[in-house]
Design an enzyme around this catalytic site. Structure first.
Site, PDB file in Angstrom:
ATOM      1  N   THR A   1      -0.910   7.606  -1.107  1.00  0.00           N
ATOM      2  CA  THR A   1      -2.178   7.514  -1.828  1.00  0.00           C
ATOM      3  C   THR A   1      -3.064   6.375  -1.328  1.00  0.00           C
ATOM      4  O   THR A   1      -4.262   6.340  -1.640  1.00  0.00           O
ATOM      5  CB  THR A   1      -1.925   7.300  -3.324  1.00  0.00           C
ATOM      6  OG1 THR A   1      -1.296   6.016  -3.517  1.00  0.00           O
ATOM      7  CG2 THR A   1      -1.011   8.381  -3.867  1.00  0.00           C
TER       8      THR A   1
ATOM      9  N   ASP B   1       3.130  -6.460  10.301  1.00  0.00           N
ATOM     10  CA  ASP B   1       4.143  -6.046  11.265  1.00  0.00           C
ATOM     11  C   ASP B   1       4.051  -6.864  12.547  1.00  0.00           C
ATOM     12  O   ASP B   1       5.066  -7.282  13.108  1.00  0.00           O
ATOM     13  CB  ASP B   1       3.983  -4.555  11.600  1.00  0.00           C
ATOM     14  CG  ASP B   1       4.503  -3.661  10.488  1.00  0.00           C
ATOM     15  OD1 ASP B   1       5.241  -4.152   9.626  1.00  0.00           O
ATOM     16  OD2 ASP B   1       4.163  -2.466  10.495  1.00  0.00           O
TER      17      ASP B   1
ATOM     18  N   ASP C   1      -1.160  -3.238  12.379  1.00  0.00           N
ATOM     19  CA  ASP C   1      -0.739  -3.783  11.091  1.00  0.00           C
ATOM     20  C   ASP C   1      -0.466  -5.272  11.265  1.00  0.00           C
ATOM     21  O   ASP C   1       0.456  -5.667  11.977  1.00  0.00           O
ATOM     22  CB  ASP C   1       0.524  -3.059  10.609  1.00  0.00           C
ATOM     23  CG  ASP C   1       0.922  -3.486   9.206  1.00  0.00           C
ATOM     24  OD1 ASP C   1       1.332  -4.660   9.036  1.00  0.00           O
ATOM     25  OD2 ASP C   1       0.831  -2.657   8.284  1.00  0.00           O
TER      26      ASP C   1
ATOM     27  N   ARG D   1       0.830  -1.193   0.000  1.00  0.00           N
ATOM     28  CA  ARG D   1       0.000   0.000   0.000  1.00  0.00           C
ATOM     29  C   ARG D   1       0.864   1.242   0.000  1.00  0.00           C
ATOM     30  O   ARG D   1       1.686   1.439   0.900  1.00  0.00           O
ATOM     31  CB  ARG D   1      -0.918  -0.009   1.235  1.00  0.00           C
ATOM     32  CG  ARG D   1      -1.920   1.132   1.243  1.00  0.00           C
ATOM     33  CD  ARG D   1      -2.986   0.956   2.293  1.00  0.00           C
ATOM     34  NE  ARG D   1      -2.466   1.085   3.647  1.00  0.00           N
ATOM     35  CZ  ARG D   1      -3.252   1.213   4.723  1.00  0.00           C
ATOM     36  NH1 ARG D   1      -4.563   1.190   4.578  1.00  0.00           N
ATOM     37  NH2 ARG D   1      -2.723   1.315   5.921  1.00  0.00           N
TER      38      ARG D   1
END
Length: 209
Positions: free
Chosen positions: A108, A203, A200, A104
């Site tokens: 944006t 992560d 996340d 990602r």
């Protein structure tokens, strides 16, 4: 929500709660993700078609049910999807595997592809796309678009958590692809993360930031 199945089995919900806790270690998160993936796989494959075959038990010959046709394809959206993939392969070790590498863009939030590999006969198999988070749905939409380009026709999407915004976007693009999730959280924050969420997933699974 139409086309969305929330898997509210007590074991799924219990394990998800532990995964949400920020005190859960990397090793614990990884183990729980694999365990919960097996439970999610059980639910998403509940209606697979069966056909009878003749077998011989130690006592007699009988007709017994077995999976009909070609086995599944699990399509992992890299990198976090691999955590779900491992648990699903524990349950269906004969499944083929596709990998869709996406990241990602931090500015944006759009999905950028860096890797793609899928079985040649994917169009003849049920394809189960796995990614822990359905947030903006940018990655999920890009992955399904790519798999459909490759020939996939029968798809399902499995995630741990979904945001209402992601569900709306995904269903708007692919009303023919059902979503299976362990929970629908409140919303996305300004950075495109699901809240309350679990952070996340990649992560936390790999111990990176």
């Amino acid at each position: 929500m139409q086309g969305v199945t929330v898997i509210d089995h007590p074991l799924v919900q219990h394990k998800l709660t532990i995964m949400r806790d920020k005190r859960t270690s990397t090793a614990g998160f990884r183990r729980l993700l694999r365990e919960i993936a097996t439970l999610l796989c059980y639910e998403v494959t509940r209606d697979l078609e069966l056909s009878d075959v003749e077998i011989e038990t130690p006592l007699e010959t009988m007709m017994a049910p077995t999976l009909h046709g070609k086995k599944l394809v699990f399509a992992s959206v890299l990198r976090a999807g691999n955590g779900l993939l491992e648990g699903m392969l524990d349950l269906v070790p004969a499944a083929r595997v596709a990998h869709v590498g996406l990241y990602r863009d931090p500015k944006t939030l759009t999905a950028v592809e860096y890797y793609f590999k899928a079985p040649e006969d994917i169009g003849d198999r049920l394809t189960i796309v796995v990614d822990p988070m359905l947030a903006t749905a940018n990655s999920a939409v890009a992955a399904v678009e790519r798999l459909k380009e490759r020939g996939a026709k029968d798809l399902r999407f499995v995630c741990l958590l979904a945001a209402p915004e992601g569900i709306e976007r995904f269903r708007g693009e692919f009303p023919d692809v059902p979503i299976y999730t362990a929970a629908i959280d409140r919303q996305l924050n300004e950075k495109g993360y699901i809240v309350p969420g679990l952070g996340d997933a990649g992560d936390r699974m790999y111990g990176t930031k």
